[in-house]
Design a protein around this motif. Structure first.
Motif, short mmCIF file in Angstrom:
data_model
loop_
_atom_site.label_atom_id
_atom_site.label_comp_id
_atom_site.label_asym_id
_atom_site.label_seq_id
_atom_site.Cartn_x
_atom_site.Cartn_y
_atom_site.Cartn_z
N UNK A 84 0.84 -1.20 0.00
CA UNK A 84 0.00 0.00 0.00
C UNK A 84 0.88 1.25 0.00
N UNK A 85 0.55 2.17 -0.89
CA UNK A 85 1.19 3.48 -0.94
C UNK A 85 0.09 4.52 -1.02
N UNK A 86 0.10 5.42 -0.05
CA UNK A 86 -0.89 6.51 -0.01
C UNK A 86 -2.31 5.99 -0.16
N UNK A 87 -2.60 4.87 0.48
CA UNK A 87 -3.95 4.31 0.46
C UNK A 87 -4.30 3.53 -0.79
N UNK A 88 -3.36 3.34 -1.67
CA UNK A 88 -3.62 2.59 -2.92
C UNK A 88 -2.78 1.32 -2.94
N UNK A 89 -3.38 0.26 -3.40
CA UNK A 89 -2.68 -1.02 -3.53
C UNK A 89 -1.86 -1.00 -4.82
N UNK A 90 -0.62 -1.47 -4.72
CA UNK A 90 0.25 -1.54 -5.90
C UNK A 90 -0.04 -2.84 -6.66
N UNK A 91 -0.14 -2.72 -7.95
CA UNK A 91 -0.22 -3.88 -8.84
C UNK A 91 0.95 -3.80 -9.79
N UNK A 92 1.75 -4.86 -9.83
CA UNK A 92 2.95 -4.92 -10.68
C UNK A 92 2.63 -5.77 -11.90
N UNK A 93 2.86 -5.19 -13.08
CA UNK A 93 2.55 -5.88 -14.33
C UNK A 93 3.71 -5.76 -15.30
N UNK A 94 3.98 -6.81 -16.08
CA UNK A 94 5.01 -6.69 -17.12
C UNK A 94 4.47 -5.85 -18.28
#
Length: 141
Positions: A84-94
């Motif tokens: 979580x960064x600043x209340x947002x979930x990180x999604x990592x995509x190629x």
């Protein structure tokens, strides 16, 4: 006047801490694999960035990290998934995943292919994307 005095004290304290560190710490290697360390840097960079409201369709949209890599170890970036960064979930995509660049907020480029870097940076310029790269001359590109 008090603010200036407090700032001087803070700077002096920081200076003392840096100078008084054990000498072994200065020359010591960073811990973890190269991409584990880079993953930490990317996470910290993202904490200091403010994206314009238009960069997200909804208040709870994910923060998309799109990565283009031809290097071993870059899969360490996947450790950022669901952080979580600043209340947002990180999604990592190629970058090979359809729509990755269009939805991206952070673009990490780990390739020496200058043509690909130029193409990806051209896309990033048109959007609210934080580009991060490791090729020599990246900032000039």
């Amino acid at each position: 006047m008090r603010k200036i005095g407090a700032a001087r004290v803070a700077v002096s304290l920081l200076f003392c801490l840096l100078i008084l560190r054990p000498a072994a710490v200065w020359g010591g290697p960073l811990t973890g694999t190269e991409y584990d360390v880079k993953t930490g840097f990317i996470y910290n960079f993202a904490n200091f960035v403010s994206w314009p409201p238009a960069a997200f369709k909804a208040k709870d949209d994910d923060l998309i990290l799109c990565f283009a890599s031809d290097k071993q170890g870059a899969e360490a970036l996947l450790k950022l998934n669901d952080q979580i960064i600043k209340g947002r979930k990180i999604k990592v995509l190629p970058d090979t995943q359809e729509g990755c660049l269009d939805a991206s907020h952070i673009l990490y480029i780990a390739t020496q292919d200058k043509n690909l870097v130029q193409k990806l940076l051209g896309t990033a310029r048109e959007r609210s994307i934080l580009p991060i790269g490791e090729i020599d001359g990246f900032t000039q590109m």
